[in-house]
Design a protein around this motif. Structure first.
Motif, PDB file in Angstrom:
ATOM      1  N   THR A 217       0.530  -1.371   0.011  1.00  0.00           N
ATOM      2  CA  THR A 217      -0.001  -0.024  -0.166  1.00  0.00           C
ATOM      3  C   THR A 217       1.020   1.087   0.011  1.00  0.00           C
ATOM      4  O   THR A 217       0.765   2.613  -0.607  1.00  0.00           O
ATOM      5  N   TYR A 218       2.133   1.537   0.792  1.00  0.00           N
ATOM      6  CA  TYR A 218       2.662   2.276   0.785  1.00  0.00           C
ATOM      7  C   TYR A 218       3.608   1.887  -0.186  1.00  0.00           C
ATOM      8  O   TYR A 218       3.549   4.029  -0.535  1.00  0.00           O
ATOM      9  N   ALA A 219       4.093   1.823  -1.134  1.00  0.00           N
ATOM     10  CA  ALA A 219       4.811   1.613  -1.693  1.00  0.00           C
ATOM     11  C   ALA A 219       3.819   2.173  -3.405  1.00  0.00           C
ATOM     12  O   ALA A 219       4.492   2.791  -4.489  1.00  0.00           O
ATOM     13  N   HIS A 220       2.365   1.726  -3.221  1.00  0.00           N
ATOM     14  CA  HIS A 220       1.619   1.693  -4.771  1.00  0.00           C
ATOM     15  C   HIS A 220       1.580   3.542  -4.325  1.00  0.00           C
ATOM     16  O   HIS A 220       1.646   4.624  -5.608  1.00  0.00           O
ATOM     17  N   ALA A 221       0.879   4.138  -3.323  1.00  0.00           N
ATOM     18  CA  ALA A 221       0.629   5.032  -3.073  1.00  0.00           C
ATOM     19  C   ALA A 221       2.115   6.214  -3.557  1.00  0.00           C
ATOM     20  O   ALA A 221       1.819   7.135  -3.626  1.00  0.00           O
ATOM     21  N   ASP A 222       3.195   5.428  -2.990  1.00  0.00           N
ATOM     22  CA  ASP A 222       4.404   6.509  -3.266  1.00  0.00           C
ATOM     23  C   ASP A 222       4.105   6.508  -4.681  1.00  0.00           C
ATOM     24  O   ASP A 222       5.023   7.449  -4.846  1.00  0.00           O
ATOM     25  N   THR A 223       4.267   5.620  -5.981  1.00  0.00           N
ATOM     26  CA  THR A 223       4.180   6.011  -6.967  1.00  0.00           C
ATOM     27  C   THR A 223       3.953   6.794  -7.769  1.00  0.00           C
ATOM     28  O   THR A 223       3.840   7.568  -8.311  1.00  0.00           O
ATOM     29  N   VAL A 224       2.379   6.533  -6.866  1.00  0.00           N
ATOM     30  CA  VAL A 224       1.216   7.717  -7.282  1.00  0.00           C
ATOM     31  C   VAL A 224       1.068   9.016  -7.003  1.00  0.00           C
ATOM     32  O   VAL A 224       1.148  10.171  -7.448  1.00  0.00           O
ATOM     33  N   ARG A 225       2.026   8.934  -5.670  1.00  0.00           N
ATOM     34  CA  ARG A 225       2.348  10.750  -5.524  1.00  0.00           C
ATOM     35  C   ARG A 225       3.699  11.575  -6.521  1.00  0.00           C
ATOM     36  O   ARG A 225       3.335  12.070  -6.794  1.00  0.00           O
ATOM     37  N   GLU A 226       4.419  10.438  -6.365  1.00  0.00           N
ATOM     38  CA  GLU A 226       5.534  10.926  -7.840  1.00  0.00           C
ATOM     39  C   GLU A 226       4.838  11.042  -8.749  1.00  0.00           C
ATOM     40  O   GLU A 226       5.662  12.063  -9.707  1.00  0.00           O
ATOM     41  N   THR A 227       3.783  10.800  -9.499  1.00  0.00           N
ATOM     42  CA  THR A 227       3.647  11.618 -10.558  1.00  0.00           C
ATOM     43  C   THR A 227       2.431  13.014 -10.312  1.00  0.00           C
ATOM     44  O   THR A 227       2.591  13.076 -11.701  1.00  0.00           O
ATOM     45  N   GLY A 228       2.657  13.244  -8.974  1.00  0.00           N
ATOM     46  CA  GLY A 228       2.079  14.390  -9.483  1.00  0.00           C
ATOM     47  C   GLY A 228       0.838  14.929  -9.136  1.00  0.00           C
ATOM     48  O   GLY A 228      -0.127  15.307  -9.494  1.00  0.00           O
ATOM     49  N   ALA A 229      -0.243  13.463  -9.742  1.00  0.00           N
ATOM     50  CA  ALA A 229      -1.392  13.729  -9.943  1.00  0.00           C
ATOM     51  C   ALA A 229      -2.352  14.421  -9.556  1.00  0.00           C
ATOM     52  O   ALA A 229      -3.608  14.749  -9.889  1.00  0.00           O
ATOM     53  N   PHE A 230      -2.516  13.915  -8.485  1.00  0.00           N
ATOM     54  CA  PHE A 230      -2.608  14.019  -7.143  1.00  0.00           C
ATOM     55  C   PHE A 230      -2.346  15.209  -6.248  1.00  0.00           C
ATOM     56  O   PHE A 230      -0.919  15.216  -5.742  1.00  0.00           O
ATOM     57  N   ASP A 231      -3.407  16.488  -5.549  1.00  0.00           N
ATOM     58  CA  ASP A 231      -2.868  17.109  -4.706  1.00  0.00           C
ATOM     59  C   ASP A 231      -2.333  16.789  -3.118  1.00  0.00           C
ATOM     60  O   ASP A 231      -1.607  16.813  -2.328  1.00  0.00           O
ATOM     61  N   GLU A 232      -3.404  15.247  -3.046  1.00  0.00           N
ATOM     62  CA  GLU A 232      -3.253  14.467  -1.902  1.00  0.00           C
ATOM     63  C   GLU A 232      -2.793  12.804  -1.790  1.00  0.00           C
ATOM     64  O   GLU A 232      -3.647  12.783  -2.666  1.00  0.00           O
ATOM     65  N   VAL A 233      -1.976  12.259  -1.982  1.00  0.00           N
ATOM     66  CA  VAL A 233      -2.231  10.946  -2.196  1.00  0.00           C
ATOM     67  C   VAL A 233      -2.527  10.617  -0.253  1.00  0.00           C
ATOM     68  O   VAL A 233      -1.099  10.927   0.293  1.00  0.00           O
ATOM     69  N   ARG A 234      -3.812   9.854   0.647  1.00  0.00           N
ATOM     70  CA  ARG A 234      -3.376   8.963   1.591  1.00  0.00           C
ATOM     71  C   ARG A 234      -3.275   7.203   1.836  1.00  0.00           C
ATOM     72  O   ARG A 234      -4.306   6.944   0.648  1.00  0.00           O
TER      73      ARG A 234
END
Length: 303
Positions: free
Chosen positions: A21-38
């Protein structure tokens, strides 16, 4: 502003259960697609119940990192998020085609797009195939190879088997592998007898689980005869009854899972820009780097 919440089970007993979960959240976070990822969990902190209240975004996309529709996705998560207007009928699903429902969280003034589970999205089919490529270190794996997609199976939730069978059928229609079968831990056909269902000498086994743990790292390897004691590990591939078994471990640990989360959010209306392409390029580059480095697949120890 838009936010992504990845809702997962977590575990009080297995500290590694939340790692994907944390790994995939980090991957999505790095794309900048969302202002916040939790990240939010049922059995760990941060908990489902608080996560919406930690966000500044007015529009929130919630994607359950679960394999199938059922008790957690239809009851627990909506209840803990306090989605008072929620009803499973909003998904209009027969067990594998939940999309999304848009609800208002009036107490915090936010619009919540509650998505179907990651495990039933069509993009999960590609993740299963990618998992087969990863464990064999062969981007063209398929010819002369059988593929077993393994689920838990349970009489308490018929949708558990539906998700496994759905992706098995989709992969079979690709006509890529010589044989494709759906097998289960707790119902027929059982993974214990995996070699009985294949003529192919090489069999890739991919468990449709989110995280590695008790089932994927203890039960299944011992049940298939990869090892007499999971603590001793096993070979990849392992020789069993005249076949070579390539055991891949939980599909949810595959890097391409981040793609599924993005696809779910995009289907619900999220503006993700070029995030999908960025994730796919990163996964491709990572796979090529691993192959060039000559890394050998090994026994995975430690749901």
């Amino acid at each position: 502003m838009q936010a992504l919440v990845i809702a997962a089970h977590g575990s009080h007993l297995n500290p590694d259960a939340s790692n994907p979960t944390y790994a995939h959240a980090d991957t999505v976070r790095e794309t900048g697609a969302f202002d916040e990822v939790r990240e939010a969990f049922w059995k760990e902190e941060p908990h489902f119940r608080e996560v919406i209240r930690t966000l500044e975004s007015d529009e929130v996309f919630v994607v359950p990192l679960f394999i199938s529709e059922g008790y957690f996705t239809e009851q627990v998560i909506p209840r803990e998020l306090r989605l008072e207007e929620w009803d499973p009928d909003r998904w209009d699903s027969d067990g594998t085609d939940a999309s999304q429902a848009t609800l208002e969280a009036d107490d915090v003034g936010k619009t919540i797009h509650y998505c179907g589970p990651a495990g039933t999205h069509d993009a999960m089919t590609d993740v299963i195939v990618q998992r087969a490529e990863s464990v064999t270190e062969d981007p063209n794996v398929g010819e002369g190879v059988g593929l077993a997609v393994v689920g838990h199976g349970t009489e308490r939730n018929e949708n558990s088997a539906k998700a496994v069978e759905y992706h098995t059928d989709r992969i079979r229609e690709m006509d890529r592998f010589d044989e494709v079968e759906a097998l289960f831990m707790d119902e027929e056909p059982e993974v214990d007898d995996v070699t009985d269902f294949f003529e192919s000498e090489d069999i890739v086994v991919v468990p449709l689980f989110i995280a590695d743990g008790y089932h994927t790292q203890e039960d299944i390897p011992e049940d298939m005869g990869l090892t007499e004691d999971y603590r001793l590990g096993w070979d990849v591939p392992a020789d069993v009854d005249g076949h070579r078994i390539w055991y891949a471990g939980a599909v949810g640990t595959e890097g391409l899972m981040a793609d599924v989360l993005l696809e779910r959010a995009a289907d619900a209306g999220a503006d993700i820009g070029g995030a999908l392409e960025a994730v796919r390029d990163e996964v491709t580059l990572s796979s090529e780097t691993d192959r060039d480095a000559g890394s050998e697949p090994g026994a995975e120890a430690g749901d």
